[in-house]
Design a protein around this motif. Structure first.
Motif, PDB file in Angstrom:
ATOM      1  N   UNK A  16      34.966  38.385  28.845  1.00 11.66           N
ATOM      2  CA  UNK A  16      34.044  38.686  27.353  1.00 11.66           C
ATOM      3  C   UNK A  16      33.300  37.493  27.010  1.00 11.66           C
ATOM      4  N   UNK A  17      33.950  36.510  27.317  1.00  5.58           N
ATOM      5  CA  UNK A  17      33.834  35.389  27.004  1.00  5.58           C
ATOM      6  C   UNK A  17      32.595  34.466  27.259  1.00  5.58           C
ATOM      7  N   UNK A  18      32.142  35.065  28.808  1.00 11.26           N
ATOM      8  CA  UNK A  18      31.548  33.926  30.110  1.00 11.26           C
ATOM      9  C   UNK A  18      31.071  35.813  30.626  1.00 11.26           C
ATOM     10  N   UNK A  19      30.322  36.637  30.256  1.00 13.68           N
ATOM     11  CA  UNK A  19      29.617  37.772  30.641  1.00 13.68           C
ATOM     12  C   UNK A  19      29.345  37.708  31.830  1.00 13.68           C
ATOM     13  N   UNK A  66      32.685  46.980  31.631  1.00 13.70           N
ATOM     14  CA  UNK A  66      32.427  47.143  30.008  1.00 13.70           C
ATOM     15  C   UNK A  66      32.937  46.224  29.562  1.00 13.70           C
ATOM     16  N   UNK A  67      33.238  45.592  30.196  1.00 12.97           N
ATOM     17  CA  UNK A  67      34.147  44.473  28.703  1.00 12.97           C
ATOM     18  C   UNK A  67      33.742  43.430  29.926  1.00 12.97           C
ATOM     19  N   UNK A  68      33.526  42.527  30.729  1.00 14.41           N
ATOM     20  CA  UNK A  68      32.613  41.716  31.100  1.00 14.41           C
ATOM     21  C   UNK A  68      31.448  41.201  31.547  1.00 14.41           C
ATOM     22  N   UNK A  69      30.916  42.430  31.223  1.00 18.03           N
ATOM     23  CA  UNK A  69      29.317  43.052  31.333  1.00 18.03           C
ATOM     24  C   UNK A  69      28.842  43.015  30.380  1.00 18.03           C
ATOM     25  N   UNK A  70      27.233  42.387  30.208  1.00 19.70           N
ATOM     26  CA  UNK A  70      26.284  43.190  28.664  1.00 19.70           C
ATOM     27  C   UNK A  70      25.304  43.058  29.784  1.00 19.70           C
ATOM     28  N   UNK A 129      38.409  43.706  24.503  1.00 18.07           N
ATOM     29  CA  UNK A 129      37.229  42.691  23.699  1.00 18.07           C
ATOM     30  C   UNK A 129      36.765  42.926  22.402  1.00 18.07           C
ATOM     31  N   UNK A 130      37.542  41.658  20.952  1.00 18.57           N
ATOM     32  CA  UNK A 130      37.133  41.607  19.598  1.00 18.57           C
ATOM     33  C   UNK A 130      36.473  42.046  19.405  1.00 18.57           C
ATOM     34  N   UNK A 131      36.021  42.844  18.455  1.00 13.50           N
ATOM     35  CA  UNK A 131      34.625  42.915  17.272  1.00 13.50           C
ATOM     36  C   UNK A 131      33.922  41.254  16.929  1.00 13.50           C
ATOM     37  N   UNK A 132      34.232  40.509  17.299  1.00 13.25           N
ATOM     38  CA  UNK A 132      33.737  39.276  16.832  1.00 13.25           C
ATOM     39  C   UNK A 132      33.487  38.855  18.519  1.00 13.25           C
ATOM     40  N   UNK A 133      33.544  38.833  19.137  1.00 16.01           N
ATOM     41  CA  UNK A 133      33.221  38.842  20.376  1.00 16.01           C
ATOM     42  C   UNK A 133      32.173  39.803  20.942  1.00 16.01           C
ATOM     43  N   UNK A 134      32.375  41.258  20.803  1.00 13.91           N
ATOM     44  CA  UNK A 134      31.384  41.696  21.278  1.00 13.91           C
ATOM     45  C   UNK A 134      29.815  41.621  20.286  1.00 13.91           C
ATOM     46  N   UNK A 155      32.647  45.270  41.742  1.00 18.54           N
ATOM     47  CA  UNK A 155      33.804  44.267  42.149  1.00 18.54           C
ATOM     48  C   UNK A 155      32.921  42.818  41.396  1.00 18.54           C
ATOM     49  N   UNK A 156      31.495  42.630  41.707  1.00 13.52           N
ATOM     50  CA  UNK A 156      31.641  41.267  40.694  1.00 13.52           C
ATOM     51  C   UNK A 156      32.397  41.058  39.645  1.00 13.52           C
ATOM     52  N   UNK A 157      31.972  42.414  38.365  1.00 14.29           N
ATOM     53  CA  UNK A 157      32.908  41.746  36.944  1.00 14.29           C
ATOM     54  C   UNK A 157      33.391  41.386  36.752  1.00 14.29           C
ATOM     55  N   UNK A 158      34.558  41.428  38.238  1.00 12.10           N
ATOM     56  CA  UNK A 158      36.057  41.021  37.566  1.00 12.10           C
ATOM     57  C   UNK A 158      35.940  39.930  38.373  1.00 12.10           C
ATOM     58  N   UNK A 159      35.434  39.132  38.378  1.00 16.13           N
ATOM     59  CA  UNK A 159      35.318  38.117  38.101  1.00 16.13           C
ATOM     60  C   UNK A 159      34.601  37.105  36.547  1.00 16.13           C
TER      61      UNK A 159
END
Length: 307
Positions: free
Chosen positions: A122-125, A148-152, A1-6, A115-119
């Motif tokens: 970072x752009x659509x968390x 860590x990448x795909x969720x908030x 994930x880029x810092x901008x996206x984070x 498992x759900x996180x794989x769907x």
């Protein structure tokens, strides 16, 4: 994930979002409000699942018992409010807290989140909204680094940084190891501190009676459940109750014209086992909610409960 996206993922999202609501629903009387508030806020929030979190207090004999009672309470809330279709999306959580900071606690909830996180991306968390001990979320992170990448994470946990022994708040103190995983792993994290911020969400018996009593089955249940517990526990006739957990849902609904919350970015503190935070200015940022509008949130909640 880029810092901008984070940094973007630390801000209140535009448009409708998917969430998993992780709740120790039988622990107190406020989780029930948060569950129905999320369901009623479906123009903004799409609930993918509701997961039961462990807890251990006067309402349970063990973390496992607390989790099972929370699971049953979630089902009860869904039936009372006419959302039976969601029952198939309710998952049992961990029966115990983390034993250390590297080993996940096994549960259907942690497996589902991992498992759900794989769907997502970072752009659509996927948003993980936690209103209890954060065991299930931490376990999912330990199971699958993609979380860590795909969720908030949006968490009601810990007290304000200005409060003495801020880690000794109920949700955080139950599982400090899990809190350290979440605060330390680098996942985008929004913290709603209890003491010093969310404790402004006070409500009295007479307001509850006016807005909820007799309106519909779920409103009536919330009124009676809150009054019963308050009058059992409070030594005062002039009691108020804090409806803590609705703050996490209100975060998504923030409106610049009628703000519900105000936030700022801070370096993620380290929850220590002695009940304090330690601070390192070089750590990654997180979103810290520093103010909430009690009146705006309750007005929105009650208008939705009675529709």
């Amino acid at each position: 994930m880029t810092n901008e996206q984070f940094l973007k993922n630390l801000s209140i999202p535009n448009g409708k979002v998917d969430i998993v609501l992780d709740t120790d629903t039988f622990n107190e009387i406020d989780d029930q409000f948060a569950v129905i508030y999320a369901l009623k806020s479906n123009k903004k929030i799409n609930i993918k699942a509701i997961t039961a979190a462990p807890f251990f207090n006067q309402h349970s004999i063990s973390p496992k018992d607390g989790m099972e009672k929370s699971y049953d309470e979630i089902i009860k809330i869904l039936k009372l409010s006419g959302y039976e279709d969601y029952i198939s999306s309710v998952y049992r959580g961990s029966e115990k807290y983390l034993e250390n900071e590297t080993t996940p606690a096994q549960s259907p909830a942690a497996d589902y989140i991992a498992n759900l996180a794989n769907e997502y991306s970072p752009e659509k968390p996927l948003y993980l909204v936690a209103i209890g001990a954060i065991t299930n979320v931490a376990s999912a992170i330990l199971k699958n680094p993609a979380v860590k990448e795909n969720c908030v994470v949006i968490w009601l946990g810990g007290h304000g940084t200005h409060i003495t022994n801020p880690v000794c708040e109920f949700n955080m103190h139950q599982d400090i190891a899990a809190a350290r995983v979440v605060f330390g792993c680098g996942i985008p994290l929004v913290q709603l501190p209890c003491g010093g911020v969310v404790d402004h969400l006070l409500i009295s018996k007479y307001e509850l009676k006016h807005w909820l009593e007799g309106k519909n089955p779920i409103s009536d249940y919330l009124y009676k459940n809150t009054v019963r517990e308050a009058e059992e526990l409070s030594p005062y006739k002039t009691w108020t109750r804090i409806i803590w957990d609705i703050s996490t849902i209100a975060w998504f609904l923030n409106d610049e014209k009628r703000p519900f919350v105000r936030c700022r970015l801070i370096p993620s503190p380290v929850p220590e086992y002695d009940g304090t935070y330690s601070f390192d200015q070089s750590r990654h940022l997180m979103c810290y909610v520093e103010w909430i509008s009690r009146d705006a949130i309750f007005e929105d909640l009650f208008s939705k409960l009675n529709t």
